[in-house]
Enzyme design. Structure first.
Site, short mmCIF file in Angstrom:
data_model
loop_
_atom_site.label_atom_id
_atom_site.label_comp_id
_atom_site.label_asym_id
_atom_site.label_seq_id
_atom_site.Cartn_x
_atom_site.Cartn_y
_atom_site.Cartn_z
N HIS A 183 0.83 -1.21 0.00
CA HIS A 183 0.00 0.00 0.00
C HIS A 183 0.87 1.26 0.00
O HIS A 183 1.92 1.31 0.66
CB HIS A 183 -0.91 -0.02 1.23
CG HIS A 183 -2.00 1.01 1.21
ND1 HIS A 183 -1.83 2.29 1.69
CD2 HIS A 183 -3.28 0.94 0.76
CE1 HIS A 183 -2.95 2.97 1.55
NE2 HIS A 183 -3.85 2.18 0.98
N SER A 384 -9.37 -14.65 -1.80
CA SER A 384 -9.46 -13.20 -2.00
C SER A 384 -10.79 -12.86 -2.64
O SER A 384 -11.30 -13.61 -3.48
CB SER A 384 -8.32 -12.70 -2.90
OG SER A 384 -8.51 -11.34 -3.24
#
Length: 593
Positions: A183, A384
């Protein structure tokens, strides 16, 4: 079987209906029968937020202090956000939560300053609630009560910064290793903490490139490695292999090391699947950050960070001012978000989240199949709910609020993302590829069937109008009329005007869906749809002024007003207002039956 901190009864409640609120909040004076919303209805907000008083004198601001204009601004903002939330599929935040039973707490100046496990001098806190939330997360992540400490953060960024902070204090000469898919906020935290760092290559699926990590570790064996492991990457949902990372430490004979796990979203997925990737304290991590506003849901960002207690003691400082230990990054901390998460954890339960996660994974698989049927390659990593596919046109990205990076985009099938959203997205992608324009404004949101039949006024007094906007050019009206005629759509009313270089058409039709499809085929015209109230007014001077005054006094903005026709001594007026439900109440006796 009941999960940690939940009773079997609570888990069964979650199985029957997710996120169902209890009949009343515990130990609150106000009944829970009222559903509180931020509609700026003065009486309703006063019920939701009791004003503190001392000696009978109100203290602080009151909702009634807001001007009608300011209330209208807030209501307009609220309506717009509610509308846009139905096309919110690109970011890992759920829209499905309801904490209205907790709104009375917002009347108190609460603050969770200090260590949540230590007493302090600021008694308006929710530390006990916070500790119960942390205990549940600790058990989900296989942490021992004596060894693992934690606190509630403002979100994933703070949690990740805290993990790196602890590692830096433990190994001042350490080097942080993080992958290309980490991130963006982590690089910022590294600069703030002034920590040496090296970026590691990523594999195509988003995982860290372990060969690159091995070679880099070998070169820098003199410095303790601090590995920032992704437990679900931002764009692809990949989980770094903790066993391979720890294996490299052993292979290269590196005894001093630290692993922090960024499990912002997947920290609320992996504990509830049958075959999770190793990701927690049982897998050898030293700290982990998990977001609370993503899968659980919250009106404000929040999260949890868990870490080894021995590392936290290293940074603890006694603060006389608050009578507590300073072990957190922030001094003042949010005391409301622990209530939100506690409420959700208690009402949903472990089995409830297991069901939520399973449904999200099913929606992700449906998305991949739907993309394939449309000739679009899409995929996801194991466990996911992030579905990756080729980056679509800018107007699709903008409409569906999608995260993009380089040549890819993704859909994250959070609890509020349904199959109809996937179908609508794919329809828009194909429309743009075929050279057709798509409606930029949100389409009507399908609602659950009402719990009671619609009243005569509700059913008959609301109509739908289309607003078409395009470049003001000769033939615009002709093209629209021809397209509707070809689709067999009859125009009931129409207004046309030009504002500089923009042409605006407002019309009502007999077949709304067919009209919208026909307009979408026109490449240079955008279609907006909205509900309008049909109101009967007297055909006399001052009638329109009186009608407008009603809306103004109610703090309701008028978006558009059209006189459709005159009949007898009256006129039929179509009004588009900011808040249709409240607007209907203001003019209820004037609505067309």
């Amino acid at each position: 079987m009941a999960g940690p901190g939940f009773s079997a009864k609570q888990d069964r409640t979650a199985e029957k209906g997710l996120r169902r609120l209890p009949e009343g909040p515990p130990r609150l004076d106000k009944p829970a029968a009222v559903t509180y919303h931020w509609d700026i209805d003065v009486a309703r907000v006063q019920r939701a937020r009791p004003i503190l008083s001392h000696g009978g004198t109100p203290m602080g601001w009151k909702v009634t202090d807001l001007s009608a204009e300011d209330r209208a601004r807030l209501n307009t903002l609220l309506d717009r956000m509610r509308q846009r939330s139905d096309q919110f599929i690109g970011y890992p935040v759920t829209c499905e939560f309801d904490y209205s039973a907790l709104y009375p707490f917002l009347s108190l100046p609460m603050n969770n300053v200090g260590d949540p496990y230590e007493p302090n001098l600021f008694h308006l806190n929710t530390h006990q609630i916070e500790r119960e939330v942390l205990a549940i997360f600790r058990e989900w992540n296989h942490g021992d009560e004596e060894e693992i400490w934690g606190y509630m953060t403002s979100g994933g960024t703070e949690g990740n910064m805290y993990g790196i902070f602890l590692a830096r204090e433990l190994y001042p000469d350490g080097v942080v290793y993080y992958s290309e898919d980490t991130h963006y906020s982590v690089a910022k935290s590294l600069r703030l903490l002034n920590v040496r760092s090296i970026m590691i290559k990523s594999q195509p699926n988003g995982e860290m490139d372990y060969d690159d990590l091995r070679e880099t570790l070998r070169i820098h064996r003199d410095a303790p490695p601090i590995v920032f492991a992704n437990i679900g990457t931002t764009m692809k949902g990949a989980v770094d292999d903790l066993a391979r990372i720890r294996g490299l430490f052993e292979e290269l004979a590196i005894p001093r090391h630290y692993i922090h796990g960024d499990a912002a979203l997947s920290g609320m997925i992996l504990p509830f699947v049958d075959d999770p990737q190793p990701h927690d304290f049982a897998a050898g991590i030293d700290s982990i950050s998990i977001s609370g506003h993503k899968m659980i849901g919250s009106p404000m960002p929040c999260g949890v960070v868990l870490a080894r207690r021995e590392n936290v003691r290293r940074i603890a400082r006694a603060i006389e001012y608050v009578g507590s230990l300073d072990t957190t990054i922030a001094g003042s901390r949010n005391a409301v978000t622990p209530l939100f998460l506690w409420f959700a954890l208690k009402t949903v339960g472990t089995e409830g989240f297991r069901r939520i996660v399973a449904e999200c994974l099913e929606t992700a698989d449906y998305a991949i199949e739907a993309f394939a049927r449309a000739g679009i390659e899409a995929w996801r990593n194991r466990n996911s709910i992030t579905v990756v596919f080729p980056r679509p046109a800018p107007e699709v990205v903008q409409k569906w609020q999608m995260a993009v990076q380089h040549d890819i985009a993704h859909v994250i099938t959070m609890p509020h993302v349904k199959r109809r959203h996937i179908d609508a997205l794919i329809e828009d992608i194909r429309a743009v590829e075929a050279g057709r324009s798509i409606a930029v404004a949100p389409p009507p949101t399908p609602r659950e069937p009402p719990s009671r039949p619609a009243s005569r006024i509700e059913a008959a007094s609301v109509s739908r109008q289309l607003t078409l906007i395009g470049h003001n050019r000769p033939g615009m009206l002709a093209d629209v009329s021809a397209a509707l005629a070809e689709a067999g759509v009859n125009i009931e009313t129409i207004d046309a005007e030009a504002v500089e270089k923009t042409g605006i058409l407002t019309l009502t039709v007999d077949r709304y869906d067919e009209a919208l499809k026909a307009i979408h085929r026109l490449p240079d015209i955008q279609a907006y749809s909205e509900d309008v109230l049909l109101i009967h007014v007297q055909d006399r001077p001052g009638a329109l002024a009186a009608l407008s005054r009603r809306f103004a006094d109610g703090g309701i903005g008028i978006r558009s007003l059209r006189i459709i026709r005159r009949e007898g001594d009256g006129a039929l007026v179509a009004v588009c207002a900011d808040r249709l439900d409240q607007a209907r109440q203001v003019v209820e006796e004037m609505l067309v039956a």
